[in-house]
Structure formats: structure tokens, C-alpha cells
Design a protein around this motif. Structure first.
Motif, PDB file in Angstrom:
ATOM      1  N   PRO A  99      10.620   6.800   0.131  1.00 24.82           N
ATOM      2  CA  PRO A  99       9.813   7.131   1.313  1.00 24.82           C
ATOM      3  C   PRO A  99       8.364   7.405   0.934  1.00 24.82           C
ATOM      4  CG  PRO A  99      11.145   9.008   0.664  1.00 24.82           C
ATOM      5  CD  PRO A  99      11.569   7.870  -0.214  1.00 24.82           C
ATOM      6  N   MET A 100       7.456   7.051   1.821  1.00 28.40           N
ATOM      7  CA  MET A 100       6.039   7.296   1.592  1.00 28.40           C
ATOM      8  C   MET A 100       5.354   7.439   2.948  1.00 28.40           C
ATOM      9  SD  MET A 100       5.086   3.412   0.320  1.00 28.40           S
ATOM     10  CE  MET A 100       3.445   3.870  -0.204  1.00 28.40           C
ATOM     11  N   SER A 101       4.219   8.113   2.957  1.00 26.05           N
ATOM     12  CA  SER A 101       3.496   8.282   4.215  1.00 26.05           C
ATOM     13  C   SER A 101       2.976   6.933   4.691  1.00 26.05           C
ATOM     14  CB  SER A 101       2.338   9.260   4.029  1.00 26.05           C
ATOM     15  OG  SER A 101       1.335   8.697   3.194  1.00 26.05           O
ATOM     16  N   TYR A 102       2.768   6.840   5.993  1.00 26.23           N
ATOM     17  CA  TYR A 102       2.297   5.573   6.558  1.00 26.23           C
ATOM     18  C   TYR A 102       0.910   5.215   6.039  1.00 26.23           C
ATOM     19  CZ  TYR A 102       1.175   1.959   9.963  1.00 26.23           C
ATOM     20  OH  TYR A 102       0.823   0.768  10.547  1.00 26.23           O
ATOM     21  N   SER A 122       0.898   0.342  -6.415  1.00 27.78           N
ATOM     22  CA  SER A 122       0.409   1.640  -5.956  1.00 27.78           C
ATOM     23  C   SER A 122       1.426   2.752  -6.169  1.00 27.78           C
ATOM     24  CB  SER A 122       0.019   1.572  -4.478  1.00 27.78           C
ATOM     25  OG  SER A 122       1.154   1.376  -3.660  1.00 27.78           O
ATOM     26  N   VAL A 123       2.719   2.398  -6.209  1.00 27.14           N
ATOM     27  CA  VAL A 123       3.763   3.412  -6.417  1.00 27.14           C
ATOM     28  C   VAL A 123       4.484   3.225  -7.747  1.00 27.14           C
ATOM     29  CG1 VAL A 123       4.125   3.827  -3.965  1.00 27.14           C
ATOM     30  CG2 VAL A 123       5.398   2.004  -5.091  1.00 27.14           C
ATOM     31  N   GLY A 124       4.030   2.259  -8.548  1.00 25.95           N
ATOM     32  CA  GLY A 124       4.626   2.067  -9.867  1.00 25.95           C
ATOM     33  C   GLY A 124       5.995   1.430  -9.848  1.00 25.95           C
ATOM     34  N   VAL A 125       6.255   0.555  -8.884  1.00 33.44           N
ATOM     35  CA  VAL A 125       7.530  -0.161  -8.801  1.00 33.44           C
ATOM     36  C   VAL A 125       7.324  -1.588  -9.289  1.00 33.44           C
ATOM     37  CG1 VAL A 125       9.281  -1.068  -7.234  1.00 33.44           C
ATOM     38  CG2 VAL A 125       8.411   1.246  -6.915  1.00 33.44           C
ATOM     39  N   PHE A 126       8.183  -2.041 -10.212  1.00 38.50           N
ATOM     40  CA  PHE A 126       8.044  -3.377 -10.778  1.00 38.50           C
ATOM     41  C   PHE A 126       9.334  -4.166 -10.585  1.00 38.50           C
ATOM     42  CE2 PHE A 126       5.083  -0.684 -13.014  1.00 38.50           C
ATOM     43  CZ  PHE A 126       3.940  -1.461 -13.099  1.00 38.50           C
ATOM     44  N   ASP A 127       9.186  -5.447 -10.269  1.00 37.33           N
ATOM     45  CA  ASP A 127      10.333  -6.343 -10.189  1.00 37.33           C
ATOM     46  C   ASP A 127       9.872  -7.763 -10.509  1.00 37.33           C
ATOM     47  OD1 ASP A 127       9.107  -7.338  -7.859  1.00 37.33           O
ATOM     48  OD2 ASP A 127      10.278  -6.017  -6.561  1.00 37.33           O
ATOM     49  N   VAL A 128      10.829  -8.675 -10.597  1.00 40.84           N
ATOM     50  CA  VAL A 128      10.526 -10.060 -10.975  1.00 40.84           C
ATOM     51  C   VAL A 128       9.666 -10.746  -9.925  1.00 40.84           C
ATOM     52  CG1 VAL A 128      11.543 -12.294 -11.558  1.00 40.84           C
ATOM     53  CG2 VAL A 128      12.673 -10.188 -12.287  1.00 40.84           C
ATOM     54  N   ALA A 129       9.814 -10.348  -8.665  1.00 43.30           N
ATOM     55  CA  ALA A 129       9.056 -10.989  -7.586  1.00 43.30           C
ATOM     56  C   ALA A 129       7.554 -10.844  -7.774  1.00 43.30           C
ATOM     57  CB  ALA A 129       9.471 -10.400  -6.239  1.00 43.30           C
ATOM     58  N   MET A 130       7.133  -9.811  -8.501  1.00 43.26           N
ATOM     59  CA  MET A 130       5.706  -9.607  -8.726  1.00 43.26           C
ATOM     60  C   MET A 130       5.101 -10.749  -9.524  1.00 43.26           C
ATOM     61  SD  MET A 130       5.680  -5.496  -9.464  1.00 43.26           S
ATOM     62  CE  MET A 130       3.901  -5.377  -9.535  1.00 43.26           C
ATOM     63  N   LEU A 131       5.891 -11.341 -10.415  1.00 48.26           N
ATOM     64  CA  LEU A 131       5.403 -12.491 -11.184  1.00 48.26           C
ATOM     65  C   LEU A 131       5.137 -13.678 -10.267  1.00 48.26           C
ATOM     66  CD1 LEU A 131       7.730 -12.295 -14.330  1.00 48.26           C
ATOM     67  CD2 LEU A 131       5.363 -11.515 -14.112  1.00 48.26           C
ATOM     68  N   VAL A 188       3.147   8.259  13.253  1.00 53.13           N
ATOM     69  CA  VAL A 188       4.208   7.538  12.551  1.00 53.13           C
ATOM     70  C   VAL A 188       4.769   8.424  11.450  1.00 53.13           C
ATOM     71  CG1 VAL A 188       4.785   5.468  11.241  1.00 53.13           C
ATOM     72  CG2 VAL A 188       3.048   5.356  13.032  1.00 53.13           C
ATOM     73  N   ASP A 189       6.085   8.516  11.380  1.00 47.95           N
ATOM     74  CA  ASP A 189       6.735   9.283  10.320  1.00 47.95           C
ATOM     75  C   ASP A 189       6.655   8.524   8.997  1.00 47.95           C
ATOM     76  OD1 ASP A 189       7.413  11.266  12.138  1.00 47.95           O
ATOM     77  OD2 ASP A 189       9.291  10.239  12.678  1.00 47.95           O
ATOM     78  N   ASP A 190       7.247   9.112   7.968  1.00 49.00           N
ATOM     79  CA  ASP A 190       7.296   8.438   6.674  1.00 49.00           C
ATOM     80  C   ASP A 190       8.026   7.108   6.806  1.00 49.00           C
ATOM     81  OD1 ASP A 190       5.962  10.535   5.598  1.00 49.00           O
ATOM     82  OD2 ASP A 190       7.681  11.395   4.533  1.00 49.00           O
ATOM     83  N   VAL A 191       7.576   6.135   6.044  1.00 49.18           N
ATOM     84  CA  VAL A 191       8.187   4.806   6.068  1.00 49.18           C
ATOM     85  C   VAL A 191       8.817   4.518   4.726  1.00 49.18           C
ATOM     86  CG1 VAL A 191       6.575   3.955   7.788  1.00 49.18           C
ATOM     87  CG2 VAL A 191       6.022   3.719   5.367  1.00 49.18           C
ATOM     88  N   VAL A 192       9.663   3.513   4.685  1.00 52.97           N
ATOM     89  CA  VAL A 192      10.315   3.112   3.438  1.00 52.97           C
ATOM     90  C   VAL A 192       9.389   2.170   2.681  1.00 52.97           C
ATOM     91  CG1 VAL A 192      12.316   1.995   2.395  1.00 52.97           C
ATOM     92  CG2 VAL A 192      12.582   3.363   4.480  1.00 52.97           C
ATOM     93  N   GLY A 193       9.001   2.581   1.488  1.00 51.45           N
ATOM     94  CA  GLY A 193       8.092   1.791   0.678  1.00 51.45           C
ATOM     95  C   GLY A 193       8.823   0.935  -0.333  1.00 51.45           C
ATOM     96  N   PRO A 194       8.100   0.337  -1.274  1.00 54.86           N
ATOM     97  CA  PRO A 194       8.726  -0.468  -2.329  1.00 54.86           C
ATOM     98  C   PRO A 194       9.744   0.342  -3.120  1.00 54.86           C
ATOM     99  CG  PRO A 194       6.351  -0.785  -2.307  1.00 54.86           C
ATOM    100  CD  PRO A 194       6.631   0.355  -1.375  1.00 54.86           C
ATOM    101  N   GLY A 195      10.850  -0.280  -3.437  1.00 57.32           N
ATOM    102  CA  GLY A 195      11.892   0.414  -4.181  1.00 57.32           C
ATOM    103  C   GLY A 195      12.735   1.328  -3.327  1.00 57.32           C
TER     104      GLY A 195
END
Length: 273
Positions: free
Chosen positions: A74-77, A237-246, A64-71
């Protein structure tokens, strides 16, 4: 509330057993002593994440190639799956301890009947058993995080919060699992537990993002408790924050509170009636 007078001039107030809280540590201590001669069980739990991650690193990760992660980054599978496996590990460990072990203590060994003959109450039993599940899950979570760190899958300092989130997931599933265990009548009914756990493990975005589902199925998946734990961990894990996390956090906290209330009520009803 009952008032006893053991000797002249001294009043002793005894709370109803269902309100006892403060002796849960004794239940945890009992579990620690019971497992002190079975330490190999914990060693096996430490190796499990290593086998999982190595399988994805060597096998699936190369297909599997890199996938689209949070935010949208791209990140490894392997890095995409690792937080989800940590959340799933916390769920599986908590469900195993809070259902199988609790069922046999409750139905066959009559461990809780013996505990209630002491100053320990049903709430103490519930808190003690759940705390033991969280403690055991915490050991596995630390081991899993160490493996992720060693394999270079930790890219943000915020990833250290994966361990506390794993503890919250373990607490929520342990509380709900223990409540379910009080309804079981025979070991054959554990199939119902697996019927609930296995679909959550496979379909709660563990191996692929939510966007692969049709719109109608996305609503169903978003009702799974594990989905909220995975999404929360994946973003941390990648340091992405949004309102949905609450919302994810509130869901897990509410589930933990509901499970604790449910199991204390069930134990009070079944053991004190």
C-alpha cells in the motif's frame, strides 16, 4: 569519400556530411546562449512540479485512500502519482522542445541550413538538439525529484534512479518528436502532436493502475511509450524489481535509437537534397 589536396604533400579526407558526428556540442552551446537571456523559462519549469504535487497532496490525496502500489504494497495516492508525473513532465518537455522549436528553426529561421554551411552535419544537428532537450529535461527532473524528497514521497534509496530514467524518457521522446517535426508543413499541424501526447498523458496509468482497464484495452495501453516509463519509475520509487523492468527499459532504448536514426535520415534527405 572525397580526397582533397589543399597543398602538396598533405591529404585531407572529408566524410560525407551525413556521417558527421562529434560537433553536436556546438549545437548545444548555441541553444545555451540563445536561452541565456530567457532564464525565467527554466524557473517556471521548476515550479510546475511543485504545483502539481501540492494539488494532489492537498486536494485529490485527501479524497482517495491508500492505493495498491508495485509489489502489492500500500502507498498514498500522491506517492503513486508522483513518479508518473515526473515521467510525464520529461515527455512533455522533450516534445515541446523537439517539435515547436525545431519546426521554426527548420521551416522559418533556416537555422539548420546555416549550420550545414559549417563543418556541422545532420547527425550533429540531431544529436545536439536532442541533447539540449535532455539537458533541459534533466534540470526539471532534478527539481521534481527534490520536491518529492521534500514532501516525503521518496521511500527507497533506489528512487535516485528516477532522474536517469527521466533523461532516457526525454531522449526517446525528443528523438521521435524531432523526427515528427520534419514532417510538419504548417503550425496548425501541431494539433496532431497534441492528439498523440494528450491521450498518452491521461491513459498511460498516470493516475490509476493498468488493472482498471478491460483486457483488450490493456494491450493498447501497453503499446504507449509513456506507459513503460511510468511503470519503470513507479517500481524504482519503492524499490521493487522484476523481470518486466528489463522490457520497459529495452522499449525506451529501442525507441530512442529508432528516433535518432529517423531524424538523422530525415535531416540528411531534406537539407542535403
Amino acid at each position: 569519400m572525397t580526397v582533397l589536396e589543399p597543398r602538396p604533400g598533405v591529404l585531407l579526407r572529408v566524410l560525407p556530411p551525413s556521417l558527421y558526428a562529434g560537433r553536436a556540442s556546438k549545437v548545444v552551446e548555441r541553444s545555451m546562449l540563445a536561452y541565456s537571456r530567457m532564464w525565467l523559462v527554466f524557473v517556471s519549469g521548476v515550479f510546475e512540479p511543485l504545483f502539481y504535487l501540492l494539488a494532489f497532496q492537498v486536494g485529490f490525496g485527501r479524497l482517495v485512500d491508500d492505493v495498491v502500489g508495485p509489489g502489492g504494497q500500500p502507498m498514498s495516492y500522491v506517492a503513486f502519482v508522483a513518479p508518473a508525473l515526473l515521467a510525464s513532465s520529461a515527455m512533455n518537455g522533450a516534445v515541446l522542445d523537439s517539435t515547436y522549436n525545431v519546426f521554426f528553426k527548420f521551416r522559418y529561421a533556416k537555422t539548420y541550413d546555416a549550420m550545414l554551411a559549417t563543418p556541422i552535419g545532420p547527425l550533429d544537428v540531431a544529436l545536439g538538439e536532442i541533447s539540449w532537450c535532455v539537458l533541459r529535461g534533466g534540470l526539471y527532473a532534478v527539481a521534481f525529484f527534490a520536491v518529492m524528497l521534500g514532501m516525503g514521497l521518496v521511500t527507497s534509496a533506489w528512487a535516485v534512479l528516477l532522474v536517469p530514467v527521466a533523461l532516457l524518457i526525454a531522449f526517446a521522446f525528443a528523438a521521435v518528436g524531432m523526427t515528427c517535426a520534419t514532417f510538419l508543413r504548417s503550425p496548425s499541424q501541431f494539433d496532431y502532436i497534441q492528439l498523440a501526447v494528450m491521450p498518452m498523458f491521461l491513459f498511460s496509468t498516470t493516475f490509476y493502475p493498468l488493472t482498471v482497464y478491460p483486457a483488450a484495452l490493456r494491450v493498447v495501453v501497453q503499446c504507449f511509450p509513456l506507459y513503460h516509463g511510468i511503470e519503470l519509475m513507479r517500481k524504482l520509487s519503492v524499490g521493487v524489481f522484476d523481470v518486466a523492468m528489463l522490457g520497459h527499459l529495452a522499449y525506451l532504448l529501442a525507441l530512442a535509437a529508432l528516433g535518432l536514426w529517423g531524424v538523422s535520415r530525415r535531416l540528411s534527405r531534406l537539407l542535403l537534397s
